[in-house]
Write a protein that holds these residues in place. Structure first.
Motif, PDB file in Angstrom:
ATOM      1  N   PHE A 261       0.855  -1.194   0.000  1.00  0.00           N
ATOM      2  CA  PHE A 261       0.000   0.000   0.000  1.00  0.00           C
ATOM      3  C   PHE A 261       0.886   1.238   0.000  1.00  0.00           C
ATOM      4  CE2 PHE A 261      -2.474  -3.446   1.749  1.00  0.00           C
ATOM      5  CZ  PHE A 261      -3.706  -3.291   1.138  1.00  0.00           C
ATOM      6  N   PHE A 262       0.389   2.283  -0.649  1.00  0.00           N
ATOM      7  CA  PHE A 262       1.227   3.462  -0.872  1.00  0.00           C
ATOM      8  C   PHE A 262       0.608   4.748  -0.323  1.00  0.00           C
ATOM      9  CE2 PHE A 262       2.298   0.234  -3.946  1.00  0.00           C
ATOM     10  CZ  PHE A 262       3.676   0.170  -3.800  1.00  0.00           C
ATOM     11  N   GLU A 263      -0.374   4.609   0.554  1.00  0.00           N
ATOM     12  CA  GLU A 263      -0.938   5.744   1.277  1.00  0.00           C
ATOM     13  C   GLU A 263      -1.079   5.358   2.737  1.00  0.00           C
ATOM     14  OE1 GLU A 263      -4.562   7.140  -0.383  1.00  0.00           O
ATOM     15  OE2 GLU A 263      -3.715   7.573  -2.368  1.00  0.00           O
ATOM     16  N   ALA A 264      -0.728   6.297   3.630  1.00  0.00           N
ATOM     17  CA  ALA A 264      -0.815   6.018   5.056  1.00  0.00           C
ATOM     18  C   ALA A 264      -2.276   5.977   5.496  1.00  0.00           C
ATOM     19  CB  ALA A 264      -0.050   7.077   5.843  1.00  0.00           C
ATOM     20  N   GLY A 265      -2.546   5.207   6.552  1.00  0.00           N
ATOM     21  CA  GLY A 265      -3.897   5.127   7.094  1.00  0.00           C
ATOM     22  C   GLY A 265      -4.284   3.697   7.400  1.00  0.00           C
ATOM     23  N   MET A 266      -5.535   3.522   7.827  1.00  0.00           N
ATOM     24  CA  MET A 266      -6.063   2.196   8.121  1.00  0.00           C
ATOM     25  C   MET A 266      -6.661   1.599   6.851  1.00  0.00           C
ATOM     26  SD  MET A 266      -5.196   2.087  11.238  1.00  0.00           S
ATOM     27  CE  MET A 266      -5.887   0.481  11.628  1.00  0.00           C
ATOM     28  N   VAL A 267      -6.426   0.321   6.654  1.00  0.00           N
ATOM     29  CA  VAL A 267      -6.908  -0.379   5.453  1.00  0.00           C
ATOM     30  C   VAL A 267      -7.734  -1.579   5.897  1.00  0.00           C
ATOM     31  CG1 VAL A 267      -6.265  -1.650   3.378  1.00  0.00           C
ATOM     32  CG2 VAL A 267      -4.913   0.325   4.102  1.00  0.00           C
ATOM     33  N   ASP A 268      -8.957  -1.660   5.379  1.00  0.00           N
ATOM     34  CA  ASP A 268      -9.827  -2.800   5.649  1.00  0.00           C
ATOM     35  C   ASP A 268      -9.699  -3.807   4.506  1.00  0.00           C
ATOM     36  OD1 ASP A 268     -11.003  -1.951   8.110  1.00  0.00           O
ATOM     37  OD2 ASP A 268     -12.167  -0.491   6.978  1.00  0.00           O
ATOM     38  N   ILE A 269      -9.378  -5.043   4.853  1.00  0.00           N
ATOM     39  CA  ILE A 269      -9.214  -6.120   3.884  1.00  0.00           C
ATOM     40  C   ILE A 269     -10.323  -7.140   4.143  1.00  0.00           C
ATOM     41  CG2 ILE A 269      -7.633  -7.858   2.968  1.00  0.00           C
ATOM     42  CD1 ILE A 269      -5.389  -6.175   4.373  1.00  0.00           C
ATOM     43  N   LYS A 270     -10.898  -7.651   3.079  1.00  0.00           N
ATOM     44  CA  LYS A 270     -12.035  -8.557   3.227  1.00  0.00           C
ATOM     45  C   LYS A 270     -11.881  -9.754   2.296  1.00  0.00           C
ATOM     46  CE  LYS A 270     -16.117  -7.266   1.687  1.00  0.00           C
ATOM     47  NZ  LYS A 270     -17.410  -6.552   1.595  1.00  0.00           N
ATOM     48  N   LEU A 271     -12.288 -10.912   2.779  1.00  0.00           N
ATOM     49  CA  LEU A 271     -12.300 -12.135   1.980  1.00  0.00           C
ATOM     50  C   LEU A 271     -13.664 -12.792   2.103  1.00  0.00           C
ATOM     51  CD1 LEU A 271     -11.051 -14.478   0.348  1.00  0.00           C
ATOM     52  CD2 LEU A 271     -10.235 -15.432   2.530  1.00  0.00           C
ATOM     53  N   THR A 272     -14.287 -13.085   0.964  1.00  0.00           N
ATOM     54  CA  THR A 272     -15.544 -13.820   0.914  1.00  0.00           C
ATOM     55  C   THR A 272     -15.309 -15.129   0.176  1.00  0.00           C
ATOM     56  OG1 THR A 272     -16.867 -11.790   0.903  1.00  0.00           O
ATOM     57  CG2 THR A 272     -17.936 -13.804   0.128  1.00  0.00           C
ATOM     58  N   VAL A 273     -15.667 -16.242   0.815  1.00  0.00           N
ATOM     59  CA  VAL A 273     -15.521 -17.554   0.189  1.00  0.00           C
ATOM     60  C   VAL A 273     -16.896 -18.158  -0.044  1.00  0.00           C
ATOM     61  CG1 VAL A 273     -13.246 -17.954   1.191  1.00  0.00           C
ATOM     62  CG2 VAL A 273     -15.281 -18.739   2.412  1.00  0.00           C
ATOM     63  N   THR A 274     -17.009 -18.941  -1.100  1.00  0.00           N
ATOM     64  CA  THR A 274     -18.261 -19.587  -1.476  1.00  0.00           C
ATOM     65  C   THR A 274     -18.010 -21.070  -1.672  1.00  0.00           C
ATOM     66  OG1 THR A 274     -18.955 -17.564  -2.621  1.00  0.00           O
ATOM     67  CG2 THR A 274     -20.159 -19.591  -3.142  1.00  0.00           C
TER      68      THR A 274
ATOM     69  N   GLU B  77      -2.701  -1.348   9.517  1.00  0.00           N
ATOM     70  CA  GLU B  77      -2.308   0.068   9.529  1.00  0.00           C
ATOM     71  C   GLU B  77      -1.098   0.281   8.634  1.00  0.00           C
ATOM     72  OE1 GLU B  77      -0.924   3.637  12.619  1.00  0.00           O
ATOM     73  OE2 GLU B  77      -1.046   1.556  13.307  1.00  0.00           O
ATOM     74  N   ILE B  78      -1.171   1.343   7.815  1.00  0.00           N
ATOM     75  CA  ILE B  78      -0.039   1.755   6.995  1.00  0.00           C
ATOM     76  C   ILE B  78       0.500   3.049   7.599  1.00  0.00           C
ATOM     77  CG2 ILE B  78       0.773   2.251   4.673  1.00  0.00           C
ATOM     78  CD1 ILE B  78      -0.541  -0.518   5.046  1.00  0.00           C
ATOM     79  N   THR B  79       1.737   3.011   8.058  1.00  0.00           N
ATOM     80  CA  THR B  79       2.325   4.170   8.717  1.00  0.00           C
ATOM     81  C   THR B  79       2.821   5.182   7.688  1.00  0.00           C
ATOM     82  OG1 THR B  79       4.570   3.285   8.800  1.00  0.00           O
ATOM     83  CG2 THR B  79       3.048   2.624  10.568  1.00  0.00           C
ATOM     84  N   ASN B  80       3.318   6.302   8.158  1.00  0.00           N
ATOM     85  CA  ASN B  80       3.851   7.351   7.280  1.00  0.00           C
ATOM     86  C   ASN B  80       5.268   7.046   6.790  1.00  0.00           C
ATOM     87  OD1 ASN B  80       1.641   9.254   7.227  1.00  0.00           O
ATOM     88  ND2 ASN B  80       2.080   9.657   9.390  1.00  0.00           N
ATOM     89  N   ASP B  81       5.919   6.063   7.414  1.00  0.00           N
ATOM     90  CA  ASP B  81       7.271   5.698   6.986  1.00  0.00           C
ATOM     91  C   ASP B  81       7.227   5.047   5.606  1.00  0.00           C
ATOM     92  OD1 ASP B  81       8.249   6.588   9.402  1.00  0.00           O
ATOM     93  OD2 ASP B  81       8.028   4.633  10.356  1.00  0.00           O
ATOM     94  N   VAL B  82       8.240   5.321   4.808  1.00  0.00           N
ATOM     95  CA  VAL B  82       8.273   4.818   3.434  1.00  0.00           C
ATOM     96  C   VAL B  82       9.383   3.778   3.293  1.00  0.00           C
ATOM     97  CG1 VAL B  82       8.575   5.388   0.992  1.00  0.00           C
ATOM     98  CG2 VAL B  82       7.381   6.993   2.512  1.00  0.00           C
ATOM     99  N   MET B  83       9.017   2.607   2.814  1.00  0.00           N
ATOM    100  CA  MET B  83      10.014   1.595   2.459  1.00  0.00           C
ATOM    101  C   MET B  83      10.360   1.700   0.976  1.00  0.00           C
ATOM    102  SD  MET B  83       9.984  -2.582   2.830  1.00  0.00           S
ATOM    103  CE  MET B  83      10.542  -2.584   4.543  1.00  0.00           C
ATOM    104  N   TYR B  84       9.309   1.714   0.095  1.00  0.00           N
ATOM    105  CA  TYR B  84       9.525   1.840  -1.346  1.00  0.00           C
ATOM    106  C   TYR B  84       8.414   2.697  -1.955  1.00  0.00           C
ATOM    107  CZ  TYR B  84      12.483  -2.310  -0.688  1.00  0.00           C
ATOM    108  OH  TYR B  84      13.432  -3.185  -0.258  1.00  0.00           O
ATOM    109  N   SER B  85       8.799   3.469  -2.975  1.00  0.00           N
ATOM    110  CA  SER B  85       7.782   4.146  -3.778  1.00  0.00           C
ATOM    111  C   SER B  85       7.124   3.127  -4.694  1.00  0.00           C
ATOM    112  CB  SER B  85       8.425   5.257  -4.608  1.00  0.00           C
ATOM    113  OG  SER B  85       9.280   4.692  -5.605  1.00  0.00           O
ATOM    114  N   LYS B  86       6.061   3.545  -5.409  1.00  0.00           N
ATOM    115  CA  LYS B  86       5.380   2.628  -6.326  1.00  0.00           C
ATOM    116  C   LYS B  86       6.333   2.071  -7.374  1.00  0.00           C
ATOM    117  CE  LYS B  86       0.464   3.790  -6.367  1.00  0.00           C
ATOM    118  NZ  LYS B  86      -0.658   4.266  -7.204  1.00  0.00           N
TER     119      LYS B  86
END
Length: 597
Positions: free
Chosen positions: A228-241, A255-264
């Protein structure tokens, strides 16, 4: 008082141990005390939907009530195992909870319907789950694993660890505390390797979804991005059938922090899988050093039949006579008001039999999308070069005409649809190849003498071109700095010159469509990214890189993106790339060689 002191000491040891799971951290005094008395108990009584349990005539309070869900009775694994005198341990390495006694061991994991009994995978009647730090499991998983008889009367379940005769009851009225398991919805569950990430940091997902019949048919993710390339909380969801159409959904927030490991761009260069695209400065590419391009050829004669691309009437699209290794490139659109079929007819004008051997073939269509048809035909052709499954040879008698490649005409093309084909074959004598389009109900060989020759009428060319495999072998080091190899540009890589076999005029293979490029790089530096950059706009095609075919999909008309083809590892490698300009796509293109710092 002696018992209380022992209880406090036991609880302290459990809470201090690194090997104890959070689901065992909550231990009551009654549970610990009961463990020391277990061998004296003829029976243990559990009360449904209650936190009461009787042992040796005394009543205790459990940390969690037994619960009945969908006909399945759940109990606290730690509580019941303690009263039965079983040993409970937590295996931190694989996150398994183990219960053992008298040579039997049962291992549980949260959010699954299976457990292991002495190493054998078994199915439970329900999924193990966690209730505020306490692991809850189906009661029958314990009774089955450790062969514990039990009876059910009203809201009481009586367990007989020593057998039915060990208790004071007669055993009458025995029945199971669960209903016969019915098909249930699957249980969606996944985990990530951690809960907090930096910008551009790789995220690893572990799908641990289960189904009582092991029959999950589809998985639908939301936000399961590799990074992910924007800081903030990210909701991930999986639906199985499952196969019955029942579904289950599980969500998790990271949570995605403001620290940067790699750009896009940095992330894509390092981790983007083959076939993925990334942004790059299209103009900056022109400043990269160009590899010195010089090639040798292989003697495949190209029979390019793509003009007219849009066919407005029945007729002969292209015809010429070729002997030996032959490459075919077909790309035509039916522009009649009715369905039509395309045929490639081989005619033997010699006095003796001629044998034809098909080596490789890729076909696509009918399709209303020219770029898609061209990409699929090219991809399937390259796949066939990996399998090397040549078709049986075909003998053609003197004066005989036969339709080759039945897939070309197996399905009639509706108005507006396109067919595409790339193929290699060889003959041991001259063969007259004729490409025709006729109405779907026509016999092409019967009407062949009456069909008119059609002129291209378009900028799309057709023709016959010699030496249509170009082999570029480079022995220098590649990837020490950003480099490029421009192809199909008519500057570095000149267009073929040939003849139109019908018009008997010079033909220029603009774009070198149908040419097979074999790029052999003997010394590619460690950690070098090899990428494909379109220079002419939209491009949908494929490339064979070593022993894998990689799809190239550029719907963006700009030059500011590239497709990952390959990435060398931590040592120098030899890399071989095969590709042929895809029918329906725009040219030119260039290959990029980018060091990953």
């Amino acid at each position: 008082m002696k018992i209380q002191k022992a209880v406090l000491l036991t609880a302290s040891i459990l809470l201090a141990s690194d090997e104890v799971s959070p689901v065992f951290a909550e231990v009551s005094q009654e549970e610990s005390a009961s463990a020391s008395l277990a061998n004296q108990n003829p029976a243990t009584v559990i009360y449904l939907n209650s936190n009461r349990i009787q042992n040796n005539g005394a009543t205790y309070t459990l940390s969690r009530s037994s619960v009945v869900k969908r006909g399945v009775t759940y109990v606290s694994l730690r509580s019941l195992a303690g009263f039965l005198g079983f040993k409970v341990t937590y295996q931190a390495a694989d996150k398994k909870i183990s219960v053992s006694a008298n040579g039997t061991e049962a291992q549980y994991r949260i959010h699954t319907k299976t457990y292991d009994v002495n190493g054998s995978r078994q199915m439970m009647s329900g999924e193990a789950y966690e209730d505020r730090g306490v692991l809850m499991v189906p009661l029958t998983s314990l009774t089955a694993a450790f062969k514990i008889p039990y009876t059910l009367a009203g809201n009481q379940i009586t367990l007989y660890p020593g057998g039915l005769n060990s208790g004071s009851g007669s055993g009458s009225g025995a029945e199971t505390p669960t209903e016969t398991p019915k098909n249930e919805a699957p249980n969606a569950y996944f985990r990530t390797d951690k809960d907090q990430y930096r910008i551009g940091e790789p995220v690893t997902f572990y799908d641990e979804s289960t189904d009582d019949e092991d029959a999950i048919t589809s998985r639908e993710w939301v936000n399961n991005e590799p990074a992910f390339f924007e800081a903030g909380m990210v909701d991930i969801k999986l639906t199985v059938t499952d196969k019955h159409g029942l579904t289950s959904t599980y969500s998790k927030r990271i949570e995605i922090t403001n620290d940067v490991m790699y750009s896009k761009e940095e992330y894509a260069k390092r981790f983007g899988p083959p076939g993925s695209t990334f942004e790059i400065g299209g103009k900056a590419i022109l400043s990269y050093k160009a590899l010195p391009y010089a090639y040798k050829t292989e003697p495949y004669t190209l029979f390019r039949t793509s003009g007219p691309e849009t066919v407005n009437q029945e007729g002969i699209l292209y015809r010429d006579t070729i002997s030996g290794p032959t490459r075919l490139m077909v790309h035509h659109k039916n522009n009649l008001s009715t369905k039509a079929r395309f045929y490639l007819i081989a005619t033997n004008r010699n006095d003796t039999d001629v044998s034809i051997q098909v080596e490789h073939v890729g076909f696509a269509g009918p399709s209303p999308y020219p770029e898609l048809s061209g990409r699929l035909a090219g991809s399937r052709y390259l796949e066939s070069t990996l399998t090397e499954n040549a078709r049986p040879s075909q003998q053609i008698a003197p004066g005989e005409s036969v339709a080759l490649f039945p897939e070309l005409n197996a399905n009639a093309a509706p108005p507006g649809d396109i067919v595409s084909m790339n193929a290699d074959l060889t003959s041991d004598g001259p063969i007259e190849y004729t490409m025709v389009m006729v109405r779907a109900d026509q016999d092409p060989i019967a009407v062949l003498p009456s069909l008119p020759d059609l002129n291209p009428f378009e900028s799309i060319v057709r023709g016959t071109f010699a030496d249509s495999t170009r082999v570029f072998t480079f022995d220098g080091k590649v990837g020490q700095e950003p480099e490029r190899l421009p192809l199909t540009d008519n500057t570095t890589d000149p267009f073929q010159q040939g003849m139109d076999g019908i018009l008997n005029s010079v033909a220029i293979n603009s774009g070198n469509y149908g040419v097979l490029y074999k790029i052999i790089l003997n010394h590619v530096e460690p950690n070098t990214l090899i990428a494909f950059n379109p220079r002419g706009g939209r491009y949908l095609g494929s490339a064979r890189v070593n022993d894998r075919v990689v799809d190239i999909k550029h719907n963006d008309p700009s030059q500011n993106n590239a497709t990952v083809l390959y990435r060398t590892k931590d040592q120098e490698e030899k890399v071989e790339i095969w590709l042929s300009p895809a029918s329906g796509s725009n040219l030119p293109f260039t290959l990029l060689f980018l060091p990953i710092s």
